[in-house]
Design an enzyme around this catalytic site. Sequence first.
Site, PDB file in Angstrom:
ATOM      1  N   CYS A 125       3.042  15.087  -7.850  1.00  0.00           N
ATOM      2  CA  CYS A 125       2.915  14.294  -6.627  1.00  0.00           C
ATOM      3  C   CYS A 125       4.262  14.215  -5.926  1.00  0.00           C
ATOM      4  O   CYS A 125       5.312  14.386  -6.554  1.00  0.00           O
ATOM      5  CB  CYS A 125       2.466  12.890  -7.025  1.00  0.00           C
ATOM      6  SG  CYS A 125       2.205  11.771  -5.633  1.00  0.00           S
TER       7      CYS A 125
ATOM      8  N   THR B 105       5.554  11.546  -5.166  1.00  0.00           N
ATOM      9  CA  THR B 105       6.214  10.461  -5.914  1.00  0.00           C
ATOM     10  C   THR B 105       7.046  11.024  -7.058  1.00  0.00           C
ATOM     11  O   THR B 105       8.161  10.555  -7.322  1.00  0.00           O
ATOM     12  CB  THR B 105       5.145   9.500  -6.476  1.00  0.00           C
ATOM     13  OG1 THR B 105       4.404   8.981  -5.384  1.00  0.00           O
ATOM     14  CG2 THR B 105       5.768   8.355  -7.258  1.00  0.00           C
TER      15      THR B 105
ATOM     16  N   HIS C 213      10.289  12.288  -5.796  1.00  0.00           N
ATOM     17  CA  HIS C 213      11.274  11.204  -5.617  1.00  0.00           C
ATOM     18  C   HIS C 213      11.911  10.836  -6.951  1.00  0.00           C
ATOM     19  O   HIS C 213      13.118  10.570  -7.031  1.00  0.00           O
ATOM     20  CB  HIS C 213      10.607   9.959  -5.010  1.00  0.00           C
ATOM     21  CG  HIS C 213      10.216  10.117  -3.576  1.00  0.00           C
ATOM     22  ND1 HIS C 213      11.142  10.138  -2.564  1.00  0.00           N
ATOM     23  CD2 HIS C 213       8.998  10.259  -2.988  1.00  0.00           C
ATOM     24  CE1 HIS C 213      10.517  10.292  -1.404  1.00  0.00           C
ATOM     25  NE2 HIS C 213       9.213  10.374  -1.640  1.00  0.00           N
TER      26      HIS C 213
ATOM     27  N   HIS D  94       1.165  10.812 -12.850  1.00  0.00           N
ATOM     28  CA  HIS D  94      -0.012   9.931 -12.745  1.00  0.00           C
ATOM     29  C   HIS D  94      -1.265  10.685 -12.314  1.00  0.00           C
ATOM     30  O   HIS D  94      -2.312  10.077 -12.195  1.00  0.00           O
ATOM     31  CB  HIS D  94       0.276   8.775 -11.783  1.00  0.00           C
ATOM     32  CG  HIS D  94       0.682   9.245 -10.415  1.00  0.00           C
ATOM     33  ND1 HIS D  94       1.995   9.498 -10.085  1.00  0.00           N
ATOM     34  CD2 HIS D  94      -0.042   9.531  -9.325  1.00  0.00           C
ATOM     35  CE1 HIS D  94       2.051   9.911  -8.832  1.00  0.00           C
ATOM     36  NE2 HIS D  94       0.837   9.957  -8.345  1.00  0.00           N
ATOM     37  N   GLU D  95      -1.154  11.988 -12.051  1.00  0.00           N
ATOM     38  CA  GLU D  95      -2.340  12.757 -11.628  1.00  0.00           C
ATOM     39  C   GLU D  95      -2.758  13.624 -12.811  1.00  0.00           C
ATOM     40  O   GLU D  95      -2.008  14.510 -13.216  1.00  0.00           O
ATOM     41  CB  GLU D  95      -1.974  13.628 -10.418  1.00  0.00           C
ATOM     42  CG  GLU D  95      -1.411  12.818  -9.255  1.00  0.00           C
ATOM     43  CD  GLU D  95      -1.036  13.679  -8.043  1.00  0.00           C
ATOM     44  OE1 GLU D  95      -1.171  14.918  -8.115  1.00  0.00           O
ATOM     45  OE2 GLU D  95      -0.600  13.094  -7.038  1.00  0.00           O
TER      46      GLU D  95
ATOM     47  N   ILE E 261      -2.244  15.955   1.160  1.00  0.00           N
ATOM     48  CA  ILE E 261      -3.169  14.842   1.428  1.00  0.00           C
ATOM     49  C   ILE E 261      -3.712  14.935   2.849  1.00  0.00           C
ATOM     50  O   ILE E 261      -4.909  14.726   3.076  1.00  0.00           O
ATOM     51  CB  ILE E 261      -2.494  13.486   1.157  1.00  0.00           C
ATOM     52  CG1 ILE E 261      -2.166  13.376  -0.345  1.00  0.00           C
ATOM     53  CG2 ILE E 261      -3.391  12.331   1.580  1.00  0.00           C
ATOM     54  CD1 ILE E 261      -1.434  12.103  -0.741  1.00  0.00           C
TER      55      ILE E 261
ATOM     56  N   ASP F  32       1.788  19.525  12.468  1.00  0.00           N
ATOM     57  CA  ASP F  32       2.961  19.552  11.590  1.00  0.00           C
ATOM     58  C   ASP F  32       3.982  20.437  12.304  1.00  0.00           C
ATOM     59  O   ASP F  32       3.707  20.973  13.392  1.00  0.00           O
ATOM     60  CB  ASP F  32       2.596  20.128  10.204  1.00  0.00           C
ATOM     61  CG  ASP F  32       3.514  19.631   9.079  1.00  0.00           C
ATOM     62  OD1 ASP F  32       3.015  18.975   8.155  1.00  0.00           O
ATOM     63  OD2 ASP F  32       4.740  19.901   9.137  1.00  0.00           O
TER      64      ASP F  32
ATOM     65  N   LEU G 159      -1.181   6.264   6.255  1.00  0.00           N
ATOM     66  CA  LEU G 159      -0.869   6.485   4.838  1.00  0.00           C
ATOM     67  C   LEU G 159       0.583   6.930   4.670  1.00  0.00           C
ATOM     68  O   LEU G 159       1.221   6.646   3.671  1.00  0.00           O
ATOM     69  CB  LEU G 159      -1.820   7.530   4.225  1.00  0.00           C
ATOM     70  CG  LEU G 159      -1.668   7.715   2.712  1.00  0.00           C
ATOM     71  CD1 LEU G 159      -2.319   6.563   1.954  1.00  0.00           C
ATOM     72  CD2 LEU G 159      -2.274   9.039   2.247  1.00  0.00           C
TER      73      LEU G 159
ATOM     74  N   TYR H  23      -3.431   1.849   1.145  1.00  0.00           N
ATOM     75  CA  TYR H  23      -2.677   1.931  -0.113  1.00  0.00           C
ATOM     76  C   TYR H  23      -3.628   2.373  -1.221  1.00  0.00           C
ATOM     77  O   TYR H  23      -4.682   1.771  -1.419  1.00  0.00           O
ATOM     78  CB  TYR H  23      -2.058   0.571  -0.444  1.00  0.00           C
ATOM     79  CG  TYR H  23      -1.348   0.544  -1.774  1.00  0.00           C
ATOM     80  CD1 TYR H  23      -0.180   1.284  -1.975  1.00  0.00           C
ATOM     81  CD2 TYR H  23      -1.849  -0.205  -2.826  1.00  0.00           C
ATOM     82  CE1 TYR H  23       0.464   1.267  -3.202  1.00  0.00           C
ATOM     83  CE2 TYR H  23      -1.200  -0.227  -4.055  1.00  0.00           C
ATOM     84  CZ  TYR H  23      -0.042   0.503  -4.237  1.00  0.00           C
ATOM     85  OH  TYR H  23       0.590   0.498  -5.452  1.00  0.00           O
TER      86      TYR H  23
HETATM   87 ZN    ZN Z   1       0.148  10.962  -6.613  1.00  0.00          ZN
END
Ligand code: ZN
Length: 345
Positions: free
Chosen positions: A42, A44, A47, A67-68, A179, A199, A266, A291
């Site tokens: 992800c 995330t 980061h 987390h995926e 996403i 984009d 989002l 969220y």
């Molecule tokens: Zn994710």
Amino acid sequence: MLNTMKALEKSHPEQGLWMVDAPVPEIGPDDVLIRVNKTGICGTDIHIWEWDDWAQRTVPAPLITGHEFAGEIVELGRNVTDLQIGQRCSGEGHLIGHHSRQSRAGKFHLDPETRGIGVNEQGAFAEYLRLPAFNVVTLPDDVPDDIGAILDPLGNAVHTALSFDLVGEDVLITGAGPIGIMAAAVARHVGARHVVITDINPARLDLAARVADVTPVNVAQQDLREVMGQLRMTEGFDVGLEMSGNQQALDQMIEALVMGGRVALLGVPPGKSPVDWSRIVFKAITIKGVYGREIFETWYKMIAMLQNGLNVADVITHRFPVADFAEGFAAMRSGQSGKVVLNWA
Ligand code: ZN
């Protein structure tokens, strides 16, 4: 079962992730143990890899990230009666409390006490993951592990796209990351008329056009108004889905909406950003922050849509065995990839 496992950990407070031997988690009476087969990387996780300000403030190192995931239940806590060993599953990575007003009203995704696996708690980039049985989402046979591993971000896309009725509507999506692209596929699937995605990254716009029946627009080279003219849109977009966190993209979206248009946000802008509120007031625009995923309504809807023809498989552009995780992260950090899936099996 062995009592150690391979895991991808933020071991040190600096850039990178490390493959470590970690103890297999012990489960409590209301948990299950999942053997992880596939995981998605992800934004995330990037980061966390980069160890930026947000990650330094949020993530307690050492921590197993990720987390995926998709996997298989291998152990049940003693109170767990509604799941079975051997069931394939994914799961909601937001661990919620049950005491807040929102939780007690059944709005689990709005619980302010939420903690995230791979962010605040031990995560899914590991051979085994402990998860509360409540968070498990079992996978039907026709949803493969590759897709199971990206249901978390698909859920973000579905939650955002289903924020407003899209049937017959013209939809503008700003930001052609995975996403945004999946949200475009969802908008088309549920019956939007025109779906335009913007984009400034040509690779991502090409990917959007491959995955979904959408009109990609490179706003660095093309005029959005001209494209709207070619589509014979006389008034503007009915619904905007903001997926980029980019100030100019949001400004352009507000300008391109009809009077009374609706926007779901989002994308996360970096820090504070100026907004032309008077424009929003005089155009009578509705704005909704999004969220996570609705627990578990979004999961139900997305699996049902996957079973009736929603196809997002091509958004996965890279697959690596987990031993090559660094290549997977490099693909993500290049900004040229779709979803990157790591194979743990
Ligand atoms: Zn994710």
